[in-house]
Write a protein that holds these residues in place. Structure first.
Motif, PDB file in Angstrom:
ATOM      1  N   ALA A 806       0.821  -1.204   0.000  1.00 27.30           N
ATOM      2  CA  ALA A 806       0.000   0.000   0.000  1.00 27.30           C
ATOM      3  C   ALA A 806       0.857   1.256   0.000  1.00 27.30           C
ATOM      4  CB  ALA A 806      -0.921  -0.011   1.217  1.00 27.30           C
ATOM      5  N   ARG A 807       0.237   2.347  -0.369  1.00 26.06           N
ATOM      6  CA  ARG A 807       0.898   3.647  -0.480  1.00 26.06           C
ATOM      7  C   ARG A 807       1.472   4.061   0.859  1.00 26.06           C
ATOM      8  NH1 ARG A 807      -2.744   7.963  -3.748  1.00 26.06           N
ATOM      9  NH2 ARG A 807      -1.291   9.698  -3.804  1.00 26.06           N
ATOM     10  N   ASN A 808       2.684   4.586   0.842  1.00 24.09           N
ATOM     11  CA  ASN A 808       3.333   5.031   2.078  1.00 24.09           C
ATOM     12  C   ASN A 808       3.385   6.557   2.111  1.00 24.09           C
ATOM     13  OD1 ASN A 808       4.027   2.417   3.116  1.00 24.09           O
ATOM     14  ND2 ASN A 808       5.547   2.282   1.477  1.00 24.09           N
ATOM     15  N   ILE A 809       2.829   7.144   3.168  1.00 24.14           N
ATOM     16  CA  ILE A 809       2.804   8.601   3.310  1.00 24.14           C
ATOM     17  C   ILE A 809       3.334   8.945   4.695  1.00 24.14           C
ATOM     18  CG2 ILE A 809       1.357  10.663   3.310  1.00 24.14           C
ATOM     19  CD1 ILE A 809      -0.601   9.166   1.526  1.00 24.14           C
ATOM     20  N   ASN A 810       4.335   9.787   4.757  1.00 22.74           N
ATOM     21  CA  ASN A 810       4.912  10.186   6.036  1.00 22.74           C
ATOM     22  C   ASN A 810       4.085  11.316   6.632  1.00 22.74           C
ATOM     23  OD1 ASN A 810       6.443  10.862   8.222  1.00 22.74           O
ATOM     24  ND2 ASN A 810       8.204  11.613   7.074  1.00 22.74           N
ATOM     25  N   GLN A 811       3.369  10.992   7.710  1.00 24.83           N
ATOM     26  CA  GLN A 811       2.522  11.999   8.350  1.00 24.83           C
ATOM     27  C   GLN A 811       2.779  12.106   9.847  1.00 24.83           C
ATOM     28  OE1 GLN A 811      -1.195  10.252   6.887  1.00 24.83           O
ATOM     29  NE2 GLN A 811      -1.610  12.180   5.857  1.00 24.83           N
ATOM     30  N   SER A 812       3.803  11.446  10.330  1.00 22.27           N
ATOM     31  CA  SER A 812       3.909  11.405  11.792  1.00 22.27           C
ATOM     32  C   SER A 812       5.337  11.565  12.304  1.00 22.27           C
ATOM     33  CB  SER A 812       3.335  10.075  12.307  1.00 22.27           C
ATOM     34  OG  SER A 812       4.010   8.990  11.715  1.00 22.27           O
ATOM     35  N   SER A 813       6.202  12.239  11.567  1.00 20.29           N
ATOM     36  CA  SER A 813       7.558  12.433  12.070  1.00 20.29           C
ATOM     37  C   SER A 813       7.588  13.599  13.061  1.00 20.29           C
ATOM     38  CB  SER A 813       8.520  12.701  10.907  1.00 20.29           C
ATOM     39  OG  SER A 813       8.146  13.864  10.208  1.00 20.29           O
ATOM     40  N   LEU A 814       8.539  13.553  13.987  1.00 22.34           N
ATOM     41  CA  LEU A 814       8.715  14.591  15.010  1.00 22.34           C
ATOM     42  C   LEU A 814       7.400  14.935  15.720  1.00 22.34           C
ATOM     43  CD1 LEU A 814      11.227  16.996  13.229  1.00 22.34           C
ATOM     44  CD2 LEU A 814      11.686  15.520  15.179  1.00 22.34           C
ATOM     45  N   LYS A 815       6.721  13.904  16.187  1.00 25.05           N
ATOM     46  CA  LYS A 815       5.410  14.118  16.784  1.00 25.05           C
ATOM     47  C   LYS A 815       5.471  14.974  18.044  1.00 25.05           C
ATOM     48  CE  LYS A 815       4.647   9.669  16.739  1.00 25.05           C
ATOM     49  NZ  LYS A 815       4.016   8.351  16.896  1.00 25.05           N
ATOM     50  N   ARG A 816       6.590  14.893  18.771  1.00 27.02           N
ATOM     51  CA  ARG A 816       6.640  15.595  20.057  1.00 27.02           C
ATOM     52  C   ARG A 816       6.642  17.122  19.897  1.00 27.02           C
ATOM     53  NH1 ARG A 816      11.843  13.788  19.206  1.00 27.02           N
ATOM     54  NH2 ARG A 816      13.477  15.384  19.299  1.00 27.02           N
ATOM     55  N   VAL A 817       6.974  17.602  18.689  1.00 22.21           N
ATOM     56  CA  VAL A 817       6.938  19.047  18.469  1.00 22.21           C
ATOM     57  C   VAL A 817       5.799  19.427  17.526  1.00 22.21           C
ATOM     58  CG1 VAL A 817       9.380  19.430  18.942  1.00 22.21           C
ATOM     59  CG2 VAL A 817       8.671  18.832  16.620  1.00 22.21           C
TER      60      VAL A 817
END
Length: 865
Positions: A806-817
């Motif tokens: 399935a398609r990979n989409i980066n939506q959750s990097s550096l969540k703490r900021v």
């Protein structure tokens, strides 16, 4: 002087004597050497004349075919013709027998676990045959300069060697001894233990070659390979029956067809190099059978007449299949005829039982595509294929049909259609009713062997209300335009609708996909333009939409979900709940068996709870959802479309009504007087008490509702307002406000809380704490996953593992900021302020509850500062 001269003469004579002696010796050595060479030459000539070769075949049994197989007692030899050196072969390894320990681990007869391409090379100087392997995923034109570099940078690797034992009588073939690659001593051709995850090594003294067969284009060798397995206890001896096929590949591979992500086919990746490029080109080849018209029928085909293919696709039914199911499985295969007729072929697929005419039939032989029936407790079916990776050509298909798949079918039909179909209510169905379900699964799995992936977005094409229409469902023939969707049975239709077409069928998308993948085009035609034109023609019609399978734990596009129906998850789930209530009200009656236990009752009960949770997740995934469209230049479509704010708002209301308010009709009812919900386990039926089960399931929905990825998608959508109107955006604050108002409504009114109301508040607060405090996260995350696995509705094809594609989409990097950290902490502070105000209201249990929550929140906020 005379004595001195005489002495000198003696010395001369002595030297002459020595010289003569040395000469004689030298002559003798030369003569002997010549004689030895003559003998060697004689031996060589004798070998060429066939003395050693003849001795070998005189002592053994010869089976003629691709390689002549010579069996001498326990030794196995291949006689390889010179014409076959440097050719490409495909090695295919399958399981042919498994003991209990392996069966219980989910591995069964017929499963293909390792394929590789090899070539044999004769080394006359070293008197060896080298075997090399390579990854056939790189191409370049022969005449281009870069081709030399391609050859050097993507070269073959040596995986094995064999000593040349002898030659045949006319020196056109060599003989090699091959025991070591089939009896477990070497892993070069067959590394079964690593590939099935056992590890360790084969015990060669407990392993042997069982037999071998040779056919014109393939070799079949069967082995019994033994290892020992230890899992915290005494070692167990495990013997696997293994079948290795060596297949001669065509010199010229099938013409590949390149994939398009707007239509769902399995693919093989390929890299292309050429001198004119500015960058390497990567393409994906779809996997498909070589289906083409006979030469004499090509003109008819191009005129639009239906013709029979040069070589049809043939499936054999495993003789161990129970007789009452065979015709249903055959019918499921033949249901695809209509799709291949769309592509211009009649009688393109054949399913049959092997007969006496099939003298060489062997279920493990790759010349035969077999629907293998596996005696196993596993409830599954799957349809993988053996593919020529050079072109994507499907060489053979292996459908594995586990006996217990009927338990899944029974559960689906009973829970999803029992309210509207009296035939789907008992502890056992009639053979006719079960047979129709088997036919549907047969069609689905065969679809995979044509190269088709799941189309999880297909069911979104139908309006929910249309699924309640008798006329519409009969006209469209099922629950979705594609049988490759997981659109099971019609749980939307109500009893008063009198809908009878409730089973998935071959649909319009399926015909379209087969047409796109299998229509034959002459070499000179521009195939790409024709294929693109076919997609463009249907791109705005939802019936032809392809929705790629997603990881259920991180669904982004709510249109493409497993087990859902229709274009409105809230409406479909509300209809589903009405029918589910009817099922729950009748569980005791439907499962009644005089003098029998309540095992079937408990099993059906937990199944209904699982269906309830399935509806919850269908709805949940609309919140923060994004429609992902596969687009191309010029089609004027958007790639990313947030789910409408109204839809997300309605989805939140549904969860508040049906999850945050625990449905007592489901969890607290007269069934509990007889049994708890039951789930099978290795140690027997496992009981789940209603309070614990409802608490954990509610928690899992809340946990996923406020997952970081979901909230970050909502933040992204708010940031990128396409039309500038906030009314069309459902924000994170909207979500928190609605949930907060419901969860703490009785607290705001100073009421004493019930056990279930306290449970919901605890779940909500703990979810927020887990998200903001890593010290808590380790203790609860795994439990959520475990309970989801426990109640998940049964799936098919889970070995195909499409979710990884399935398609990979980066939506959750550096969540703490990110904003979500502030939002969650802000909500915890809001809850804390409310509880500090209300901590002395309500009865004692309510006060205790508030003090507990206050302490938890303070600790969490202090820890994360």
């Amino acid at each position: 002087m005379r004595e001195k001269a005489l002495l000198q003469n003696y010395k001369t004579i002595y030297i002459l004597f020595l010289f003569l002696l040395l000469s004689v010796s030298s002559y003798s050595q030369k003569k002997n050497k010549k004689a030895n060479n003559t003998e060697i030459a004689k031996d060589s000539t004798a070998s060429k004349k066939g003395k050693k070769y003849n001795d070998l075949i005189k002592d053994g049994t010869v089976k003629k075919g691709l390689f002549n197989i010579i069996e001498v007692k326990t030794d196995l030899y291949f006689e390889i013709q010179d014409s076959l050196f440097n050719r490409e072969f495909l090695v295919v390894n399958k399981l042919s027998q498994v003991p209990f320990q392996v069966n219980d681990a989910g591995l069964n007869k017929g499963m293909n676990y390792e394929n590789k391409i090899i070539s044999f090379y004769k080394d006359a100087v070293a008197k060896k045959v080298w075997v090399k392997s390579y990854v056939p995923k790189v191409s370049s034109p022969k005449e281009d300069a870069i081709t030399t570099s391609v050859a050097n940078n993507f070269s073959e690797s040596i995986i094995e060697f064999f000593d040349i034992e002898t030659k045949n009588n006319d020196s056109t073939s060599v003989v090699i001894k091959v025991n070591k690659i089939f009896d477990g001593k070497q892993k070069s051709f067959n590394d079964v233990l690593s590939n099935i995850g056992f590890g360790g090594s084969v015990k060669s003294d407990l392993s042997y070659i069982e037999g071998a067969k040779s056919f014109p284009k393939n070799i079949v060798v069967k082995s019994q390979l033994t290892t020992s397995v230890s899992e915290g206890g005494p070692s167990l001896s495990v013997t696997l029956g293994v079948t290795s096929n060596i297949i001669l590949l065509d010199k010229v591979p099938m013409k590949p067809r390149f994939s398009d992500n707007r239509i769902g086919y399995f693919t093989e990746k390929h890299w292309y190099f050429n001198d004119a490029q500015h960058a390497m080109m990567e393409k994906e080849l779809i996997t498909r059978w070589r289906l083409e018209p006979k030469k004499e029928d090509q003109e008819k085909y191009l005129r639009g007449e239906l013709v029979e293919p040069l070589k049809p696709i043939v499936y054999y039914i495993d003789p161990s299949t129970p007789k009452q199911w065979r015709q249903y499985i055959i019918d499921g295969v033949h249901d695809w005829q209509i799709a291949f007729e769309r592509a211009g072929f009649k009688n393109a697929i054949i399913a049959k039982e092997p007969t006496e005419a099939d003298l060489d039939f062997d279920i493990d032989d790759v010349r035969y595509s077999v629907i293998t029936y596996a005696a196993s407790q596993k409830a599954n079916a799957m349809g993988p294929s053996v593919v020529d990776p050079r072109s994507g050509e499907i060489i053979e298909a292996d459908i594995i049909w586990w006996h217990n798949v009927m338990t899944s079918l029974h559960s689906w039909m009973r829970i999803q259609t029992g309210a509207i179909d009296p035939k789907a209510r008992g502890n056992k169905f009639s053979d006719e009713h079960m047979g129709e379900a088997i036919r549907f699964v047969s069609s689905h799995e065969v679809g995979h062997t044509f190269g088709l992936k799941h189309n999880m977005g297909s069911s979104f094409a139908y309006d929910v209300e249309s699924l309640r229409s008798k006329d519409f469902t009969e006209k469209m023939g099922g629950t979705a335009p594609s049988i490759m969707d997981y659109a099971r049975y019609n749980y939307v239709a109500q009893p008063e609708d009198n809908v009878t077409a409730i089973t998935p069928k071959i649909g319009e998308y399926d015909k379209y996909a087969i047409d796109w993948g299998y229509r034959w085009y002459p070499e000179e035609e521009n195939e790409t333009n024709k294929l693109n034109a076919l997609i463009s023609k249907h791109q705005n019609d939802p019936i032809y939409f392809y929705g790629e399978q997603q990881d259920g734990a991180s669904t982004i596009d709510p249109r493409s979900q497993s087990e859902d129906l229709g274009n409105d998850a809230v409406k479909a789930s509300e209809y589903g709940l009405k029918n589910l209530k009817r099922v729950v009200n009748n569980i005791l009656e439907w499962t009644y068996e005089k003098d029998d236990t309540y095992y079937e009752t408990g099993k059906l009960y937990i199944g209904t709870i699982g269906q309830w949770q399935l509806y919850n997740r269908h709805v949940l995934n609309n919140i923060g959802g994004v429609y992902l469209n596969a687009i191309v230049h010029g089609d004027n479509k958007q790639s990313y479309i947030p789910v409408a704010a109204l839809t997300q708002n309605n989805a939140t209301d549904y969860l508040i009504k049906n999850v945050l308010t625990i449905p007592e009709w489901l969890f607290f009812n007269p069934i509990l007087d007889k049994t708890n919900p039951l789930k099978d386990s290795p140690v027997g039926p496992y009981e789940y008490t209603p309070y614990t089960l409802s608490r954990e399931l509610q928690y899992s929905i809340l946990y996923d509702l406020f997952s970081d990825e979901r909230l970050m998608r909502m933040t992204e959508n708010e940031l990128y307002q396409r039309n500038g109107s906030k009314e069309n955006i459902f924000t994170v604050n909207n979500l928190f406000k609605k949930v907060h108002q419901h969860v703490f409504a009785p607290t705001i009114l100073n009421k004493s809380l019930s056990i279930l109301e306290r449970m919901t508040q605890k779940n909500y607060v703990d979810v927020l704490i887990v998200s903001t405090n890593k010290l808590f996260e380790k203790t609860d995350a795994k439990k959520i996953i475990d309970i989801q696995q426990t109640l998940a509705m049964p799936n098919l094809c889970n070995q195909l593992n499409e979710s990884q594609m399935a398609r990979n989409i980066n939506q959750s990097s550096l969540k703490r900021v990110s904003e979500i950290t502030s939002d969650k902490k802000g909500e915890l502070n809001k809850v804390l302020q409310l509880l500090e105000m209300k901590k002395n209201t309500g009865n004692q249990s309510t006060k205790n509850h508030y003090l507990d929550l206050i302490q938890r929140i303070k600790k969490a906020l202090t820890t994360t500062l």
